[in-house]
Design a protein around this motif. Sequence first.
Motif, PDB file in Angstrom:
ATOM      1  N   VAL A 349      17.104  22.902  20.634  1.00 14.41           N
ATOM      2  CA  VAL A 349      15.700  23.661  20.013  1.00 14.41           C
ATOM      3  C   VAL A 349      15.753  24.900  19.604  1.00 14.41           C
ATOM      4  O   VAL A 349      15.323  25.457  18.695  1.00 14.41           O
ATOM      5  N   GLY A 350      16.495  25.886  20.445  1.00 15.53           N
ATOM      6  CA  GLY A 350      16.390  27.295  20.445  1.00 15.53           C
ATOM      7  C   GLY A 350      17.444  27.611  19.067  1.00 15.53           C
ATOM      8  O   GLY A 350      17.032  28.616  18.276  1.00 15.53           O
ATOM      9  N   LYS A 351      18.398  27.082  18.794  1.00 14.25           N
ATOM     10  CA  LYS A 351      19.514  27.455  17.954  1.00 14.25           C
ATOM     11  C   LYS A 351      19.663  26.586  16.683  1.00 14.25           C
ATOM     12  O   LYS A 351      19.145  26.942  15.603  1.00 14.25           O
ATOM     13  N   ASP A 352      19.712  25.445  16.934  1.00 12.21           N
ATOM     14  CA  ASP A 352      20.147  24.317  15.574  1.00 12.21           C
ATOM     15  C   ASP A 352      18.682  23.909  15.190  1.00 12.21           C
ATOM     16  O   ASP A 352      18.549  23.703  13.780  1.00 12.21           O
ATOM     17  N   ARG A 353      17.412  23.978  15.773  1.00 14.21           N
ATOM     18  CA  ARG A 353      15.961  23.471  15.153  1.00 14.21           C
ATOM     19  C   ARG A 353      14.864  24.405  15.783  1.00 14.21           C
ATOM     20  O   ARG A 353      14.153  23.892  16.594  1.00 14.21           O
ATOM     21  N   PRO A 354      15.133  25.617  15.452  1.00 12.76           N
ATOM     22  CA  PRO A 354      14.186  26.658  15.929  1.00 12.76           C
ATOM     23  C   PRO A 354      12.554  26.268  15.690  1.00 12.76           C
ATOM     24  O   PRO A 354      11.725  26.808  16.369  1.00 12.76           O
ATOM     25  N   GLU A 355      12.348  25.426  14.571  1.00  7.86           N
ATOM     26  CA  GLU A 355      11.089  24.989  14.173  1.00  7.86           C
ATOM     27  C   GLU A 355      10.482  24.052  15.257  1.00  7.86           C
ATOM     28  O   GLU A 355       9.216  23.826  15.140  1.00  7.86           O
ATOM     29  N   LEU A 356      11.406  23.519  16.256  1.00  7.70           N
ATOM     30  CA  LEU A 356      10.710  22.764  17.346  1.00  7.70           C
ATOM     31  C   LEU A 356      10.373  23.571  18.615  1.00  7.70           C
ATOM     32  O   LEU A 356      10.052  22.835  19.554  1.00  7.70           O
ATOM     33  N   ILE A 357      10.631  24.761  18.818  1.00  8.41           N
ATOM     34  CA  ILE A 357      10.456  25.753  19.897  1.00  8.41           C
ATOM     35  C   ILE A 357       8.907  25.302  20.378  1.00  8.41           C
ATOM     36  O   ILE A 357       8.603  25.265  21.650  1.00  8.41           O
ATOM     37  N   GLY A 358       7.990  25.187  19.308  1.00  7.24           N
ATOM     38  CA  GLY A 358       6.889  24.883  19.902  1.00  7.24           C
ATOM     39  C   GLY A 358       6.431  23.775  20.598  1.00  7.24           C
ATOM     40  O   GLY A 358       5.322  23.409  21.297  1.00  7.24           O
ATOM     41  N   GLN A 359       7.387  22.740  20.478  1.00  6.20           N
ATOM     42  CA  GLN A 359       7.267  21.634  21.057  1.00  6.20           C
ATOM     43  C   GLN A 359       7.790  21.156  22.524  1.00  6.20           C
ATOM     44  O   GLN A 359       7.900  20.169  23.110  1.00  6.20           O
ATOM     45  N   ILE A 360       8.603  22.636  22.774  1.00 11.45           N
ATOM     46  CA  ILE A 360       9.091  22.623  24.174  1.00 11.45           C
ATOM     47  C   ILE A 360       8.173  22.100  25.157  1.00 11.45           C
ATOM     48  O   ILE A 360       8.539  21.120  26.225  1.00 11.45           O
ATOM     49  N   PRO A 361       7.006  22.371  25.678  1.00  4.63           N
ATOM     50  CA  PRO A 361       6.261  21.690  26.484  1.00  4.63           C
ATOM     51  C   PRO A 361       6.310  20.314  26.311  1.00  4.63           C
ATOM     52  O   PRO A 361       6.078  19.470  27.389  1.00  4.63           O
ATOM     53  N   ALA A 362       5.891  19.738  25.293  1.00  7.75           N
ATOM     54  CA  ALA A 362       6.068  18.201  25.149  1.00  7.75           C
ATOM     55  C   ALA A 362       7.207  17.636  25.330  1.00  7.75           C
ATOM     56  O   ALA A 362       7.436  16.732  26.217  1.00  7.75           O
ATOM     57  N   ILE A 363       8.135  18.106  25.130  1.00  6.30           N
ATOM     58  CA  ILE A 363       9.646  17.606  25.306  1.00  6.30           C
ATOM     59  C   ILE A 363       9.994  17.628  26.855  1.00  6.30           C
ATOM     60  O   ILE A 363      10.463  16.707  27.413  1.00  6.30           O
ATOM     61  N   LEU A 364       9.577  18.641  27.412  1.00  4.85           N
ATOM     62  CA  LEU A 364       9.969  18.702  29.065  1.00  4.85           C
ATOM     63  C   LEU A 364       8.801  17.947  29.944  1.00  4.85           C
ATOM     64  O   LEU A 364       9.302  17.481  30.821  1.00  4.85           O
TER      65      LEU A 364
END
Length: 424
Positions: A349-364
Amino acid sequence: MATVNIRRDVSDPFYRYKMERLQSKIEGKGNGIKTVVVNLNSVAQSLARPPAYVIKYFGFELGAQANAKPTDDRWIINGAHDAPKLQDYLDGFISKFVLCKKCKNPETDVNIKDEKIFLDCKACGQRSEVDSRLKLSTFILRDVASGKGGKKDKASKKDRRDRKKNKAANGDSNGSPGDSNSDNGDEESPDAALEAGSDDELTRRIKAQAQNIEAEDEIDDDDWAVDVSEEAVKARAKELPDDLKRTLVLEDADEDGADGPSAYDELGSWIIDAAAQKGGVTGVSDVDIYMKAKEYGIESKHKTLAVLAQTIFDDKIVKQIPARAGLLKKMITSERHEKAFLGGTERFVGKDRPELIGQIPAILLKYYEHDLISEDTLKAWGSKASKKYVDISTSKKVRKAAEPFLEWLENAESEEESEEEDDE
């Protein structure tokens, strides 16, 4: 009262282990709607388990509050849930907390030793351990502890919280003093799950695949097989993105002792190749991934989870996690595996697809809901940024995005402890 077999997958009408079919009644409306499980006491008695365990399991699985200590024997779950739906969830409780892992017999006793839950089978004598990462496992351990002594238990809870804070303050979010250089440590090999008689769908598919491979003298060059000759290995290693290559080779020098691509490189390269051939990563099956990791001899290694976190998902990761949960639960067998999987996710999320950082809460949240990562590991990870998988600024950015989930996790535990103390 209508009865059903405790194991509903057994159709034999003469099966000796029976229980009442669950009955539920929906009361109230709007925000106050709730479900009363009318005959929970009788069903729990047939399973030889406290009804509090069953109602809490329903609550955890449904994401709803459930009262585990009613004063009037009214076992309530918030929300509207019909009886057939609850009966399906009850099958999951029976499989995880009642049936013997060897003979699948429900004649088991629950025993606690060294803060672990064991099922002792009175039919075949097998002792099997319950997955400690399950939310109900945590509840059972707390329940047993609280039954051993009121004020002392409250003190022990405080001690546990203090130990967690100390571990986090000492930077344990990325590795504990107990971690050795060995990749295996005290982790349980996925093969052990296969041999223990587990009958989950993924295990059956893996067994069938393994038998097919053993029956053939060599693996066919079908769509998912890749050329593992030295020339092909070197060629694919050169094609790997630099970021991915650096991550997959992480800490491997002490193991492989070679300058060439490691088994982790090869697994990551194979998944990328297979995804390209099949039109997307969702086309690469769990069985194929597991068998390929096994072929490279890294199916039980914790670093394999860092590779999987970066290669088995795409932009729709939140929706894809439930489908991959079976594979991941089989391969995540220790705290080190959990940390490596979080580290791989952080890099993905942080390096390969930074556009997904906002989805971290949903992922966790999905990781937590599917018992892939324990509460303690999530809290320790969120307590301190690390440069182990990404640069420190990216690590801070990812943890900053995770704050809503981490706050929810902290509040959920505080509310549960408050409820327990109010009931005592």
